[in-house]
Design a protein around this motif. Structure first.
Motif, PDB file in Angstrom:
ATOM      1  N   GLY A  55      -9.908  -5.191   4.960  1.00 38.24           N
ATOM      2  CA  GLY A  55      -9.294  -4.633   3.768  1.00 38.24           C
ATOM      3  C   GLY A  55      -8.356  -3.484   4.083  1.00 38.24           C
ATOM      4  O   GLY A  55      -7.280  -3.359   3.480  1.00 38.24           O
ATOM      5  N   ALA A  56      -8.756  -2.616   5.020  1.00 37.48           N
ATOM      6  CA  ALA A  56      -7.904  -1.495   5.409  1.00 37.48           C
ATOM      7  C   ALA A  56      -6.596  -1.979   6.013  1.00 37.48           C
ATOM      8  O   ALA A  56      -5.524  -1.422   5.754  1.00 37.48           O
ATOM      9  CB  ALA A  56      -8.652  -0.599   6.401  1.00 37.48           C
ATOM     10  N   LEU A  57      -6.663  -3.026   6.830  1.00 36.96           N
ATOM     11  CA  LEU A  57      -5.470  -3.592   7.438  1.00 36.96           C
ATOM     12  C   LEU A  57      -4.511  -4.134   6.375  1.00 36.96           C
ATOM     13  O   LEU A  57      -3.323  -3.794   6.358  1.00 36.96           O
ATOM     14  CB  LEU A  57      -5.873  -4.713   8.403  1.00 36.96           C
ATOM     15  N   VAL A  58      -5.033  -4.950   5.471  1.00 38.16           N
ATOM     16  CA  VAL A  58      -4.192  -5.611   4.471  1.00 38.16           C
ATOM     17  C   VAL A  58      -3.638  -4.609   3.467  1.00 38.16           C
ATOM     18  O   VAL A  58      -2.428  -4.592   3.177  1.00 38.16           O
ATOM     19  CB  VAL A  58      -4.982  -6.722   3.738  1.00 38.16           C
ATOM     20  N   PHE A  59      -4.506  -3.741   2.928  1.00 36.13           N
ATOM     21  CA  PHE A  59      -4.035  -2.817   1.900  1.00 36.13           C
ATOM     22  C   PHE A  59      -3.090  -1.770   2.489  1.00 36.13           C
ATOM     23  O   PHE A  59      -2.117  -1.368   1.828  1.00 36.13           O
ATOM     24  CB  PHE A  59      -5.203  -2.123   1.205  1.00 36.13           C
ATOM     25  N   SER A  60      -3.334  -1.306   3.708  1.00 42.64           N
ATOM     26  CA  SER A  60      -2.442  -0.332   4.334  1.00 42.64           C
ATOM     27  C   SER A  60      -1.051  -0.915   4.539  1.00 42.64           C
ATOM     28  O   SER A  60      -0.050  -0.208   4.391  1.00 42.64           O
ATOM     29  CB  SER A  60      -3.024   0.142   5.670  1.00 42.64           C
ATOM     30  N   ALA A  61      -0.991  -2.202   4.888  1.00 39.82           N
ATOM     31  CA  ALA A  61       0.311  -2.852   5.042  1.00 39.82           C
ATOM     32  C   ALA A  61       1.058  -2.864   3.724  1.00 39.82           C
ATOM     33  O   ALA A  61       2.260  -2.553   3.652  1.00 39.82           O
ATOM     34  CB  ALA A  61       0.117  -4.284   5.554  1.00 39.82           C
ATOM     35  N   SER A  62       0.365  -3.201   2.643  1.00 46.29           N
ATOM     36  CA  SER A  62       1.002  -3.238   1.327  1.00 46.29           C
ATOM     37  C   SER A  62       1.411  -1.845   0.867  1.00 46.29           C
ATOM     38  O   SER A  62       2.528  -1.637   0.371  1.00 46.29           O
ATOM     39  CB  SER A  62       0.039  -3.861   0.313  1.00 46.29           C
ATOM     40  N   PHE A  63       0.523  -0.871   1.043  1.00 43.78           N
ATOM     41  CA  PHE A  63       0.795   0.502   0.607  1.00 43.78           C
ATOM     42  C   PHE A  63       1.975   1.107   1.358  1.00 43.78           C
ATOM     43  O   PHE A  63       2.879   1.706   0.763  1.00 43.78           O
ATOM     44  CB  PHE A  63      -0.456   1.358   0.794  1.00 43.78           C
ATOM     45  N   ALA A  64       1.986   0.953   2.694  1.00 49.20           N
ATOM     46  CA  ALA A  64       3.064   1.527   3.498  1.00 49.20           C
ATOM     47  C   ALA A  64       4.407   0.905   3.147  1.00 49.20           C
ATOM     48  O   ALA A  64       5.425   1.606   3.024  1.00 49.20           O
ATOM     49  CB  ALA A  64       2.764   1.330   4.980  1.00 49.20           C
ATOM     50  N   LEU A 123     -14.489  -2.173  -7.614  1.00 52.24           N
ATOM     51  CA  LEU A 123     -13.523  -1.068  -7.672  1.00 52.24           C
ATOM     52  C   LEU A 123     -12.306  -1.357  -6.795  1.00 52.24           C
ATOM     53  O   LEU A 123     -11.163  -1.137  -7.208  1.00 52.24           O
ATOM     54  CB  LEU A 123     -14.189   0.236  -7.235  1.00 52.24           C
ATOM     55  N   ALA A 124     -12.566  -1.847  -5.568  1.00 53.88           N
ATOM     56  CA  ALA A 124     -11.450  -2.147  -4.670  1.00 53.88           C
ATOM     57  C   ALA A 124     -10.611  -3.298  -5.208  1.00 53.88           C
ATOM     58  O   ALA A 124      -9.379  -3.296  -5.074  1.00 53.88           O
ATOM     59  CB  ALA A 124     -11.982  -2.481  -3.270  1.00 53.88           C
ATOM     60  N   PHE A 125     -11.256  -4.280  -5.820  1.00 49.12           N
ATOM     61  CA  PHE A 125     -10.530  -5.397  -6.434  1.00 49.12           C
ATOM     62  C   PHE A 125      -9.632  -4.889  -7.558  1.00 49.12           C
ATOM     63  O   PHE A 125      -8.435  -5.218  -7.625  1.00 49.12           O
ATOM     64  CB  PHE A 125     -11.515  -6.431  -6.970  1.00 49.12           C
ATOM     65  N   ALA A 126     -10.198  -4.081  -8.458  1.00 52.05           N
ATOM     66  CA  ALA A 126      -9.423  -3.562  -9.587  1.00 52.05           C
ATOM     67  C   ALA A 126      -8.268  -2.693  -9.096  1.00 52.05           C
ATOM     68  O   ALA A 126      -7.139  -2.781  -9.604  1.00 52.05           O
ATOM     69  CB  ALA A 126     -10.332  -2.765 -10.515  1.00 52.05           C
ATOM     70  N   GLY A 127      -8.535  -1.847  -8.108  1.00 54.00           N
ATOM     71  CA  GLY A 127      -7.483  -0.984  -7.580  1.00 54.00           C
ATOM     72  C   GLY A 127      -6.355  -1.771  -6.945  1.00 54.00           C
ATOM     73  O   GLY A 127      -5.170  -1.448  -7.142  1.00 54.00           O
ATOM     74  N   SER A 128      -6.684  -2.798  -6.178  1.00 54.33           N
ATOM     75  CA  SER A 128      -5.653  -3.612  -5.529  1.00 54.33           C
ATOM     76  C   SER A 128      -4.795  -4.333  -6.563  1.00 54.33           C
ATOM     77  O   SER A 128      -3.570  -4.442  -6.417  1.00 54.33           O
ATOM     78  CB  SER A 128      -6.304  -4.627  -4.584  1.00 54.33           C
ATOM     79  N   LEU A 144      -2.444  -8.337  -3.752  1.00 49.11           N
ATOM     80  CA  LEU A 144      -3.383  -9.306  -4.317  1.00 49.11           C
ATOM     81  C   LEU A 144      -4.281  -9.907  -3.235  1.00 49.11           C
ATOM     82  O   LEU A 144      -5.456 -10.213  -3.496  1.00 49.11           O
ATOM     83  CB  LEU A 144      -2.611 -10.419  -5.041  1.00 49.11           C
ATOM     84  N   LEU A 145      -3.747 -10.075  -2.038  1.00 47.16           N
ATOM     85  CA  LEU A 145      -4.582 -10.534  -0.923  1.00 47.16           C
ATOM     86  C   LEU A 145      -5.675  -9.507  -0.632  1.00 47.16           C
ATOM     87  O   LEU A 145      -6.829  -9.870  -0.351  1.00 47.16           O
ATOM     88  CB  LEU A 145      -3.722 -10.762   0.316  1.00 47.16           C
ATOM     89  N   SER A 146      -5.309  -8.233  -0.725  1.00 47.15           N
ATOM     90  CA  SER A 146      -6.306  -7.173  -0.549  1.00 47.15           C
ATOM     91  C   SER A 146      -7.390  -7.265  -1.614  1.00 47.15           C
ATOM     92  O   SER A 146      -8.574  -7.008  -1.346  1.00 47.15           O
ATOM     93  CB  SER A 146      -5.621  -5.801  -0.610  1.00 47.15           C
ATOM     94  N   ALA A 147      -7.005  -7.654  -2.832  1.00 49.83           N
ATOM     95  CA  ALA A 147      -7.988  -7.812  -3.901  1.00 49.83           C
ATOM     96  C   ALA A 147      -8.996  -8.919  -3.567  1.00 49.83           C
ATOM     97  O   ALA A 147     -10.194  -8.796  -3.850  1.00 49.83           O
ATOM     98  CB  ALA A 147      -7.276  -8.126  -5.219  1.00 49.83           C
TER      99      ALA A 147
END
Length: 496
Positions: free
Chosen positions: A290-299, A350-355, A461-464
Motif C-alpha cells: 500500500g505504501a508503494l502504490v499510494f506514495s506513487a500516486s501522491f507524489a 479508513l485506507a480504502f475511503a482515503g484512497s 483506486l489501486l491503492s484502495a
C-alpha cells in the motif's frame, strides 16, 4: 588550526551509560522524533522549488547534470534506509539517530557554500546518508518509547508531520528563501539541526537490542544497497537516458542480480539483514504494498499540480507554494480524525475511503482546470478533498505497518516501509514526467496533464483495492526465523 570535533563526538557518542536526571517528556520525545525527519523531508521539497535558481548559479551544465541534485539524493536515501536501520537495531537507535542528524546538519552547511555543481551534488549525497540514518531510527525510537496502545496515534502524528506537513510548508518556505538566495535553503537547516541535536542528546532514551550475534551482515547490506540504488537510478534516469538505453538496461540488470543475491544471502544468515519473519505479518506485507502504490500516486499528483500551476498558469514559486498549502494542511487534521474513527472502523476501511477520496479529488481537479487561472473554483475544492484522503490513508498505512513490529526489528521494519515509500515516490514522479513529456501550447499541455491526472486517480483506486489487506487476521507477533539468533535466545531491549 586544530579541529574541534569534541562537541560532535559528544553528541554522537552519547550512549546508554548517560542516564537522564528525570524521565523524558513524551511531548518532547515526540517533538524531536518528528522534527528531525520533518527537516529532512522539508529540505527535499525546498530544493525542488530552488532548482531553477541553482541552475542559474552554475551555468554551463546540462539539465541531466542538474538533475543529480535531486535524483542523487533520492537514490542514496532509498539505498541506505534498510542497512542503516538494521545497524541501528544492533548498535542503538539513539546513537544512529544522532549521528544521522549530525551528518545531515554538517552536510547542509557544506551544501550552502558549494563552489560548484558537482560539489553540491556530493554534499547532497552526504545529506541523504544522514537522512537515511535518522528516518528509520526516529520511528524506531518512537515505537520503543510509547506504550503499545499509543503506537497508532504516535505513528499517525509522525507520518503527518514528517511527510505531508513538509509537503505543505516546503514550497512556501522554499519560495521565500529563494527570493534571497538558494543557499539559504541549506543554511536554514543548521540552527534547527543543532537545537535538535542538543535536545535529542538530553531527552532521548537509548534503545538497543541485545543479540548473541550483533554483527551487521555487511555483504548483504552492500548487495541490498546496490540493488535498490541501481533500481532507483534506472527509474529516475529512465526519462532522460531513454528506457531502452544501455545505461538504464544495465541498471535494471544490476538491480535484479543484486536483489537475487541479497535474497539468497539473507535466507542463509543466522542473523539476517531483514528478518524474513516480518513478511509473515499480513499487515506488514500489505502495508508495504500500500505504501508503494499510494506514495506513487501522491507524489505524482503533488508534482503534477505544482507543474500545472507554474508552467501552465504561470504562478511564481511563492504563489505556487501558497496554493499547494491548503491540501497538506488537511493531512494532520484528518490523521487525528482517522485515529478517532479507528474505534468504529477497521484500518482497511479508513485506507480504502482515503484512497477513494484522493482519487476523487484528483478527478475533480482534472475536470475543472482550464486555460484561465481560477484557483478557488477549479483547484481548491479538489485539492482539499485530496488532502483529506491523504490524511486518512498514509498515516493508516504506516501505523498498520508498524503496529506489530517486534522491538528487535523496530528500526529495520521502519526502514523497509520508508524504502517502499521512497521507491513509490520515485516511480510516481518518473511516471508523471514520462506522461506529461514536453508539450507546446495550452491544448497539448492540457491533454498531457489530463492523461497524467487520470493515471494518478487510477493508481489511487489501486491503492484502495490494496487497502483491504491491512486488516490483520490475528494479533500474533511473527515468530523468529528457525536457526536465527532470535530463536536461540530471547532478546531484550535496554532503555536508559
Amino acid at each position: 588550526m586544530k579541529p574541534a570535533p569534541n562537541v560532535l563526538n559528544m553528541v554522537i557518542n552519547s550512549q546508554s551509560d548517560v542516564t537522564p536526571r528525570r524521565p523524558p517528556s513524551a511531548a518532547a520525545t515526540l517533538t524531536i522524533l518528528c522534527g528531525a525527519p520533518f527537516l529532512a523531508s522539508l529540505d527535499l521539497f525546498v530544493v525542488n522549488v530552488a532548482f531553477d535558481q541553482i541552475g542559474t548559479s552554475f551555468p554551463g551544465h546540462s539539465l541531466a547534470d542538474m538533475s543529480w541534485v535531486l535524483s542523487g539524493y533520492a537514490i542514496v536515501y532509498a539505498a541506505l534506509l534498510i542497512p542503516l536501520g538494521r545497524w541501528a537495531d544492533n548498535v542503538g537507535h539513539k546513537r544512529v539517530f544522532l549521528m544521522g542528524l549530525a551528518v545531515f546538519t554538517v552536510a547542509s552547511a557544506a551544501a550552502a557554500v558549494s563552489p560548484g555543481l558537482w560539489a553540491l551534488v556530493g554534499f547532497r549525497l552526504l545529506q541523504a546518508v544522514g537522512a537515511a540514518a535518522l528516518t528509520p531510527t526516529s520511528l524506531g525510537l518512537l515505537l520503543n518509547s510509547v506504550p503499545l496502545e499509543k503506537r497508532a496515534i504516535s505513528v499517525r502524528i509522525w507520518a503527518a508531520v514528517s511527510g505531508a506537513a513538509a509537503a505543505a510548508f516546503g514550497p512556501v518556505v522554499g519560495g521565500l528563501l529563494v527570493e534571497v538566495s538558494w543557499r539559504w535553503i541549506f543554511l536554514i537547516n543548521i540552527p534547527f539541526g543543532i537545537v535538535l541535536l542538543i535536545a535529542g542528546t538530553r531527552v532521548l532514551a537509548e534503545c538497543r537490542t541485545l543479540r548473541a550475534d550483533s554483527k551487521l551482515d555487511l555483504f548483504g547490506a552492500v548487495l541490498l544497497a546496490v540493488g535498490i540504488g541501481a533500481l532507483t537510478t534506472a527509474i529516475v534516469q529512465g526519462h532522460d537516458w531513454g528506457w531502452t538505453s544501455s545505461g538504464v538496461i544495465a541498471a535494471f540488470v544490476v538491480a535484479v542480480v543484486a536483489s537475487i543475491g541479497f535474497l539468497l544471502n539473507n535466507s542463509r544468515r543466522r542473523s539476517p539483514l531483514v528478518d524474513p519473519s516480518l513478511f509473515r505479518l499480513r499487515t506488514f506485507t500489505w502495508s508495504n504494498i500500500g505504501a508503494l502504490v499510494f506514495s506513487a500516486s501522491f507524489a505524482a499528483g503533488l508534482l503534477g499540480l505544482v507543474l500545472w500551476l507554474q508552467t501552465v498558469w504561470d504562478y511564481s514559486a511563492v504563489r505556487t507554494g501558497l496554493a499547494i498549502t491548503p491540501g497538506p494542511i488537511m493531512v494532520p487534521i484528518f490523521a487525528m480524525v482517522g485515529q478517532a474513527l479507528t474505534k468504529r472502523f477497521k484500518a482497511s476501511t479508513l485506507a480504502f475511503a482515503g484512497s477513494v477520496l484522493w482519487a476523487a479529488g484528483t478527478v475533480l481537479i482534472l475536470l475543472s482546470v482550464d486555460s484561465q487561472p481560477d484557483y478557488v473554483t477549479a483547484v481548491l475544492p479538489g485539492w482539499l478533498l485530496s488532502g483529506i484522503g491523504v490524511g486518512l490513508t498514509l498515516p493508516t498505512i504506516l501505523s498498520s505497518a508498524t503496529a506489530q513490529l517486534p522491538p528487535t526489528s523496530a528500526a529495520t521494519g521502519s526502514a523497509v516501509v520508508n524504502m517502499t515509500r521512497q521507491i513509490g515516490t520515485v516511480l510516481g514522479i518518473s511516471g508523471l514526467i514520462a506522461l506529461i513529456g514536453s508539450p507546446i501550447g495550452f491544448d497539448a499541455a492540457h491533454e498531457a496533464f489530463q492523461r497524467a491526472w487520470w493515471a494518478v486517480a487510477a493508481t489511487g483506486l489501486l491503492s484502495a483495492v490494496v487497502a483491504f489487506g491491512l486488516t490483520p487476521r490475528s494479533s500474533v507477533a511473527p515468530s523468529p526465523v528457525p536457526g536465527s539468533t532470535e530463536a536461540e535466545n530471547t532478546p531484550s531491549v535496554t532503555t536508559n
